[in-house]
Design a protein around this motif. Structure first.
Motif, mmCIF file in Angstrom:
data_model
loop_
_atom_site.group_PDB
_atom_site.id
_atom_site.type_symbol
_atom_site.label_atom_id
_atom_site.label_comp_id
_atom_site.label_asym_id
_atom_site.label_seq_id
_atom_site.Cartn_x
_atom_site.Cartn_y
_atom_site.Cartn_z
ATOM 1 N N VAL A 9 0.816 -1.391 -0.159
ATOM 2 C CA VAL A 9 0.205 -0.063 0.008
ATOM 3 C C VAL A 9 0.861 1.319 -0.033
ATOM 4 C CG1 VAL A 9 -1.839 1.413 1.361
ATOM 5 C CG2 VAL A 9 -2.005 -1.076 1.290
ATOM 6 N N ASN A 10 1.763 1.188 0.780
ATOM 7 C CA ASN A 10 2.660 2.522 0.812
ATOM 8 C C ASN A 10 3.575 2.628 -0.511
ATOM 9 O OD1 ASN A 10 3.553 4.304 2.675
ATOM 10 N ND2 ASN A 10 5.560 3.457 3.074
ATOM 11 N N GLU A 63 0.255 3.332 -3.275
ATOM 12 C CA GLU A 63 -0.583 4.434 -2.882
ATOM 13 C C GLU A 63 -0.026 5.829 -2.494
ATOM 14 O OE1 GLU A 63 -3.703 4.549 -3.608
ATOM 15 O OE2 GLU A 63 -4.144 2.449 -3.779
ATOM 16 N N SER A 104 1.904 9.382 1.949
ATOM 17 C CA SER A 104 0.645 10.069 2.478
ATOM 18 C C SER A 104 -0.329 8.924 3.109
ATOM 19 C CB SER A 104 0.069 11.101 1.605
ATOM 20 O OG SER A 104 -1.000 11.628 2.325
ATOM 21 N N ILE A 105 -0.796 8.175 2.126
ATOM 22 C CA ILE A 105 -1.900 7.321 2.520
ATOM 23 C C ILE A 105 -1.268 6.384 3.420
ATOM 24 C CG2 ILE A 105 -3.359 5.234 1.470
ATOM 25 C CD1 ILE A 105 -4.205 8.014 0.498
ATOM 26 N N ASP A 158 -1.891 7.763 6.829
ATOM 27 C CA ASP A 158 -3.153 7.656 7.137
ATOM 28 C C ASP A 158 -3.395 6.042 7.518
ATOM 29 O OD1 ASP A 158 -3.528 10.117 6.458
ATOM 30 O OD2 ASP A 158 -4.475 9.687 4.409
ATOM 31 N N VAL A 159 -2.971 5.235 7.042
ATOM 32 C CA VAL A 159 -3.058 4.018 7.480
ATOM 33 C C VAL A 159 -2.695 3.756 9.044
ATOM 34 C CG1 VAL A 159 -2.176 1.438 7.230
ATOM 35 C CG2 VAL A 159 -2.911 2.694 5.064
ATOM 36 N N LYS A 214 -4.823 5.347 11.404
ATOM 37 C CA LYS A 214 -5.855 4.538 11.740
ATOM 38 C C LYS A 214 -5.775 3.341 12.619
ATOM 39 C CE LYS A 214 -9.342 6.571 9.277
ATOM 40 N NZ LYS A 214 -10.397 7.064 9.960
ATOM 41 N N PHE A 251 -11.328 1.994 6.423
ATOM 42 C CA PHE A 251 -10.452 2.522 5.582
ATOM 43 C C PHE A 251 -9.302 1.486 5.330
ATOM 44 C CE2 PHE A 251 -6.313 4.828 5.324
ATOM 45 C CZ PHE A 251 -6.572 5.695 4.273
ATOM 46 N N LEU A 295 -8.179 -0.925 1.736
ATOM 47 C CA LEU A 295 -6.705 -0.736 1.301
ATOM 48 C C LEU A 295 -6.323 -2.385 1.439
ATOM 49 C CD1 LEU A 295 -5.390 2.444 2.480
ATOM 50 C CD2 LEU A 295 -5.946 1.926 0.255
#
Length: 313
Positions: free
Chosen positions: A182-183, A186, A189-190, A193-194, A197, A248, A252
């Motif tokens: 994911v890093n 995406e 920045s995402i 956010d992960v 969360k 969220f 992902l």
């Protein structure tokens, strides 16, 4: 730096002192000012102040509320009468003081306490600044969970305390599943956010008394004490479920694996950490998204202590 204190101003109101006391503070050897200047520890300053305040009126308890936390004078308990006041310096609220006594707070007593409070302001501000800097040095800047340095210190102390009182204690190690992908895809920045969360899930799922840490990257740790340590697997499953059901993270495809180890009397912190690390390896290698409780005996730890865990995200 002191943005949090803006909230204190709204909640506690403001208290502005005149300038006369600032011009000629009493710094004689036995004065309250000189005693307070001997330490930058908030708890110690509160205990020193409570002794002086107790000469104005016999106190049952004294509580200091700051943006950094709440502190109680040693031996504090409830009283029949209460008195609250805000401590401000240069139009900035530093803290709130709550007094407890079996005797009423007459106007004369309140005036005496006000004078004593004014003598504390500069030392209190300095102690708050130092405490704030210490907290910042021990926190992960993104999630505000404890960092690795804070973990090392807290873990060693928690193990020592649990062994001394023969109380249950457990360590959870978490590693996110599919975070690297994911890093990379995406963007960071995402990825941030992960991590935020996940930190929120941990705070919402666990008790305030449980200690939460982020080592760096996508690795987290939890120290469980007392009752929760006895039911550590249940706690770990609840945490795993919270992360799995966060919308969220689900979108992902991010989950987590958890390794768990309980403290036994003969173990040292290093032993317990590697048992939890081994359990995390088992959770990862068995298909991810699982909780594993380490069954490795202390006799089998020798090789593992010199070979750190390697897992794929």
């Amino acid at each position: 730096m002191w943005q949090e204190q803006g909230n204190l101003t709204n909640a506690f109101g403001d208290l502005t002192f005149g300038s006369s006391w600032q011009d000629t503070p009493d710094c004689s050897e036995n004065s309250l000012v000189s005693q307070l200047q001997t330490t930058l520890d908030l708890q110690q300053q509160l205990d020193i102040f409570s002794m002086s305040a107790g000469r104005a009126l016999t106190l049952n308890g004294l509580t200091l509320k700051t943006a950094l936390g709440e502190f109680q004078a040693t031996g504090s308990k409830a009283g029949e009468y209460q008195h609250k006041t805000s401590l401000s310096l240069d139009q900035q609220v530093l803290a709130e003081l709550s007094y407890e006594s079996q005797y009423p707070f007459t106007p004369l007593v309140q005036q005496q306490l006000l004078i004593l409070e004014s003598e504390w302001l500069f030392s209190l501000r300095n102690a708050l600044v130092v405490s704030r800097l210490q907290q910042m040095a021990l926190k992960d800047p993104l999630t505000t969970l404890g960092n690795r340095r804070f973990f090392d210190d807290s873990f060693a102390k928690a193990v020592q305390l649990a062994k001394r009182h023969q109380s249950p204690f457990a360590l959870l190690l978490l590693d996110l599943d599919n975070f690297k992908q994911v890093n990379d895809i995406e963007g960071h920045s995402i990825g941030d956010d992960v991590l935020l969360k996940v930190a929120d899930c941990m705070r919402e799922t666990l008790r305030v008394t449980d200690s939460l840490f982020r080592f760096g990257g996508d690795e987290f740790a939890v120290l469980l004490t007392d009752t929760d340590a006895e039911h550590a697997e249940r706690v770990a499953e609840r945490l795993l479920s919270a992360i799995k059901s966060e919308s969220f993270l689900v979108k992902l495809g991010v989950g987590c694996s958890i390794g768990l180890a309980r403290l036994s009397h003969e173990q040292q912190p290093r032993d317990l950490f590697h048992l939890a690390d081994e359990a995390l390896y088992q959770a990862k290698s068995s298909g991810k998204g699982k909780v594993r409780h380490s069954q490795v005996s202390r006799a089998n730890l020798t090789d593992k202590l010199t070979h750190p865990m390697r897992v794929a995200s």
